[in-house]
Design a protein around this motif. Structure first.
Motif, mmCIF file in Angstrom:
data_model
loop_
_atom_site.group_PDB
_atom_site.id
_atom_site.type_symbol
_atom_site.label_atom_id
_atom_site.label_comp_id
_atom_site.label_asym_id
_atom_site.label_seq_id
_atom_site.Cartn_x
_atom_site.Cartn_y
_atom_site.Cartn_z
ATOM 1 N N THR A 66 0.471 -1.181 -0.114
ATOM 2 C CA THR A 66 0.137 0.252 0.230
ATOM 3 C C THR A 66 1.266 1.557 -0.304
ATOM 4 O O THR A 66 1.909 1.185 -0.072
ATOM 5 C CB THR A 66 -0.737 0.059 1.093
ATOM 6 N N SER A 67 0.008 2.101 -0.157
ATOM 7 C CA SER A 67 0.911 3.713 0.228
ATOM 8 C C SER A 67 0.239 5.056 1.079
ATOM 9 O O SER A 67 -1.261 4.536 1.412
ATOM 10 C CB SER A 67 1.602 4.132 -1.550
ATOM 11 N N ALA A 68 0.475 5.523 1.320
ATOM 12 C CA ALA A 68 0.103 6.950 1.799
ATOM 13 C C ALA A 68 -1.052 7.669 1.841
ATOM 14 O O ALA A 68 -2.326 7.690 1.573
ATOM 15 C CB ALA A 68 1.087 8.033 2.287
ATOM 16 N N ALA A 69 -0.760 8.006 0.034
ATOM 17 C CA ALA A 69 -1.951 8.235 -0.893
ATOM 18 C C ALA A 69 -2.876 7.183 -1.106
ATOM 19 O O ALA A 69 -4.483 7.397 -0.930
ATOM 20 C CB ALA A 69 -1.738 8.500 -2.355
ATOM 21 N N ALA A 70 -2.631 6.279 -0.759
ATOM 22 C CA ALA A 70 -3.904 4.649 -1.069
ATOM 23 C C ALA A 70 -5.118 5.311 0.292
ATOM 24 O O ALA A 70 -5.537 4.786 -0.027
ATOM 25 C CB ALA A 70 -3.065 3.449 -1.542
#
Length: 105
Positions: A66-70
């Motif tokens: 995952t990512s911070a944006a997700a």
């Protein structure tokens, strides 16, 4: 005040990434990511709104799943940014949407 639906969306996305990374619980996630486990529980039980810095710390630990944006997109109820939204998971395989059959009209 935190939003219950937003918290549930974030919880689902975190659970998927945690499963992929082999993390079993919120305490393990928090301690491993450098964020208080209580803070994470407060997010997922809609007690507090996640702060960007802590979301980044959790996302960095869960990378590449995952990512911070997700995570922020999940909380806000919008589609995740590219390239995460370009793949669907079928079993253990990540499949680009162009490979999936088109729905009948």
């Amino acid at each position: 005040m935190a939003d219950r639906e937003a918290a549930q969306r974030l919880k689902r996305v975190l659970r998927v990434a945690m499963s992929e990374k082999g993390i079993d619980g919120w305490e393990e996630l928090g301690l491993s990511a450098g964020v208080s486990p209580t803070t994470i529980e407060n997010w997922i039980y809609a007690r507090t709104v996640p702060q960007a810095k802590q979301i980044r710390m959790v996302a960095d630990f869960l990378r590449p799943y995952t990512s911070a944006a997700a995570l922020e997109a999940a909380y806000e109820g919008v589609e995740p940014p590219e390239p995460l939204s370009q793949f669907f998971t079928v079993g253990d395989s990540k499949i680009p949407p162009t490979s999936l059959p088109k729905p009948a009209a």
